[in-house]
Design an enzyme around this catalytic site. Structure first.
Site, PDB file in Angstrom:
ATOM      1  N   PHE A   1      -1.934   7.998   4.518  1.00 47.31           N
ATOM      2  CA  PHE A   1      -2.708   8.545   5.643  1.00 47.31           C
ATOM      3  C   PHE A   1      -4.011   9.201   5.182  1.00 47.31           C
ATOM      4  CE2 PHE A   1       1.238   9.394   8.573  1.00 47.31           C
ATOM      5  CZ  PHE A   1       1.363   8.028   8.797  1.00 47.31           C
TER       6      PHE A   1
ATOM      7  N   ASN B   1       4.928   6.180   3.486  1.00 44.78           N
ATOM      8  CA  ASN B   1       4.075   6.778   2.456  1.00 44.78           C
ATOM      9  C   ASN B   1       3.779   8.264   2.644  1.00 44.78           C
ATOM     10  OD1 ASN B   1       3.795   4.265   1.130  1.00 44.78           O
ATOM     11  ND2 ASN B   1       2.288   3.648   2.658  1.00 44.78           N
ATOM     12  N   THR B   2       4.371   8.893   3.659  1.00 45.68           N
ATOM     13  CA  THR B   2       4.306  10.351   3.820  1.00 45.68           C
ATOM     14  C   THR B   2       5.716  10.888   3.678  1.00 45.68           C
ATOM     15  OG1 THR B   2       2.367  10.301   5.276  1.00 45.68           O
ATOM     16  CG2 THR B   2       3.776  12.243   5.396  1.00 45.68           C
TER      17      THR B   2
ATOM     18  N   LYS C   1       5.767   3.684  17.110  1.00 47.98           N
ATOM     19  CA  LYS C   1       5.749   2.634  16.088  1.00 47.98           C
ATOM     20  C   LYS C   1       6.981   2.777  15.215  1.00 47.98           C
ATOM     21  CE  LYS C   1       2.622   0.222  12.964  1.00 47.98           C
ATOM     22  NZ  LYS C   1       1.214   0.125  12.502  1.00 47.98           N
TER      23      LYS C   1
ATOM     24  N   ASN D   1       6.160  -1.359  11.458  1.00 45.49           N
ATOM     25  CA  ASN D   1       5.345  -0.820  10.376  1.00 45.49           C
ATOM     26  C   ASN D   1       5.619  -1.630   9.102  1.00 45.49           C
ATOM     27  OD1 ASN D   1       3.724   1.081   8.859  1.00 45.49           O
ATOM     28  ND2 ASN D   1       4.312   2.661  10.317  1.00 45.49           N
TER      29      ASN D   1
ATOM     30  N   SER E   1       5.759   5.378   8.837  1.00 44.85           N
ATOM     31  CA  SER E   1       5.129   5.031   7.570  1.00 44.85           C
ATOM     32  C   SER E   1       6.018   5.469   6.418  1.00 44.85           C
ATOM     33  CB  SER E   1       3.764   5.715   7.447  1.00 44.85           C
ATOM     34  OG  SER E   1       3.257   5.573   6.132  1.00 44.85           O
TER      35      SER E   1
ATOM     36  N   ASN F   1       0.825  -1.207   0.000  1.00 40.37           N
ATOM     37  CA  ASN F   1       0.000   0.000   0.000  1.00 40.37           C
ATOM     38  C   ASN F   1       0.858   1.256   0.000  1.00 40.37           C
ATOM     39  OD1 ASN F   1      -0.492   1.936   2.536  1.00 40.37           O
ATOM     40  ND2 ASN F   1       0.266  -0.034   3.304  1.00 40.37           N
TER      41      ASN F   1
END
Length: 350
Positions: free
Chosen positions: A124, A187-188, A226, A255, A185, A120
């Site tokens: 967010f 993805n940011t 995390k 994560n 994460s 993915n």
């Protein structure tokens, strides 16, 4: 509603992700669960089929059992009554950000069933911390603890990240039994830089200070960090030093990963997509990270183990490695609520 009937209703939406758009399947599944959660008789019937009571107390919070729902499945808390009924001993919503944001462009979610994995780059996507606070106020208390994962809004500059997290902490403080501070994460853009010593120290110091202010005379709500599975041992050891300095209540490991090791040969082409990988390919690495944290801290820091936990035996190995609790997401997608029940029972007797 008997457990078999429930599974027959949910499975067609939840477990055929490889045949259609996985994100659309997820949205339809969440809609089904949201509607079901509005009917107490349905919730009670599902609970009779799947719920497992095996209480355990970790970082001062009493959990119904050791198996929790990981962040990402129900970002905005849409189906909260259903997760405990499906057997989860705790639920983590989010990751939520100060500002509502749509996330990255679609397609951004890819099912890799032969690898028992999901890739993915959601980014967010969520309705924002204030909207989640309103929903939690309307939902009321759950029969299991609620964790809230908070992260940085994409539009917020990295230098302003602290105030971004503080806003979410303040808005959601009355409703969370613990907070997961998501700095890992992939993805940011730039988010993982918050795992660096100076940035993480500033963030945790500010959040612990605000937590003490909001708690007043009551005990502070536990804050957990995390971590990414892609950190080197040296970087992870440094992160643990900062976490210790700021007395975090625990760590969540791990994560999603940027690694593409362990993919089935037929799905290697999907591995070229950007984003974080979860599921079976992450099993060994998440176990390594949990074992490393437990050794470095002498077992004094509670760990929630997450990443590639696909069977009851995986969960038992994670507990043996040093985790106190485990979380599921990808395995739940592929195996369904029966896995939650079997895993919670195994950990109760393991």
């Amino acid at each position: 509603m008997p457990g078999v009937l429930f599974e027959r209703l949910i499975r067609p939406a939840l477990y055929r992700a490889g045949r259609s758009d996985p994100e659309l399947v997820h949205e339809r599944t969440m809609a089904v669960l949201q509607r079901a959660g509005r009917h107490p008789r349905v919730v009670a019937a599902v609970s009779r089929a799947f719920a497992v009571r095996s209480p355990v107390t970790v970082f001062g919070v009493r959990f119904a059992n050791r198996v929790g729902l990981a962040a990402g499945m129900d970002k905005d808390g849409l189906a909260l009554p259903m997760w405990p009924a499906l057997g989860f001993g705790f639920v983590e919503v989010g990751t939520v950000t100060r500002h509502a944001q749509p996330g990255n462009p679609r397609p951004r979610l890819f099912s890799l069933p032969r690898s028992r994995a999901v890739l993915n780059r959601m980014g967010f996507n969520n309705a924002g911390a204030d909207a989640l606070a309103q929903r939690l106020a309307a939902t009321g208390d759950l029969p299991v603890p609620l964790g809230v994962s908070i992260g940085k809004s994409k539009i917020t500059e990295l230098d302003d990240a602290v105030s971004d997290y503080q806003h979410s902490l303040r808005a959601l403080y009355p409703y969370a039994d613990y907070f997961a501070i998501n700095v890992s994460s992939p993805n940011t853009p730039g988010l993982r830089r918050l795992q660096d010593r100076s940035a993480l120290s500033e963030l945790l110091g500010a959040l612990q200070s605000l937590s003490a202010e909001l708690a007043g005379d009551r005990p502070k709500t536990p804050l957990l960090v995390k971590v990414a599975p892609d950190l080197t041992d040296e970087a992870l050891a440094e992160l643990l030093e900062v976490a210790d300095e700021h007395q975090v209540a625990g760590l969540i490991a791990t994560n999603t990963t940027l690694s593409r090791e362990g993919l089935h040969p037929d799905e290697q082409h999907l591995g070229r997509q950007s984003g974080g990988l979860s599921g079976r390919p992450l099993t060994a690495r998440s176990l390594e990270v949990v074992r490393f944290i437990a050794k470095q801290t002498g077992g004094t820091v509670p760990i929630i183990g997450v990443g590639g936990i696909s069977t009851p035996d995986d969960a038992l190995r994670m507990i043996d490695a040093g985790a106190s609790l485990v979380q599921l997401y990808t395995a739940f997608i592929y195996s369904g609520p029966s896995l939650v029940r079997h895993m919670a029972r195994a950990l109760a007797h393991g």
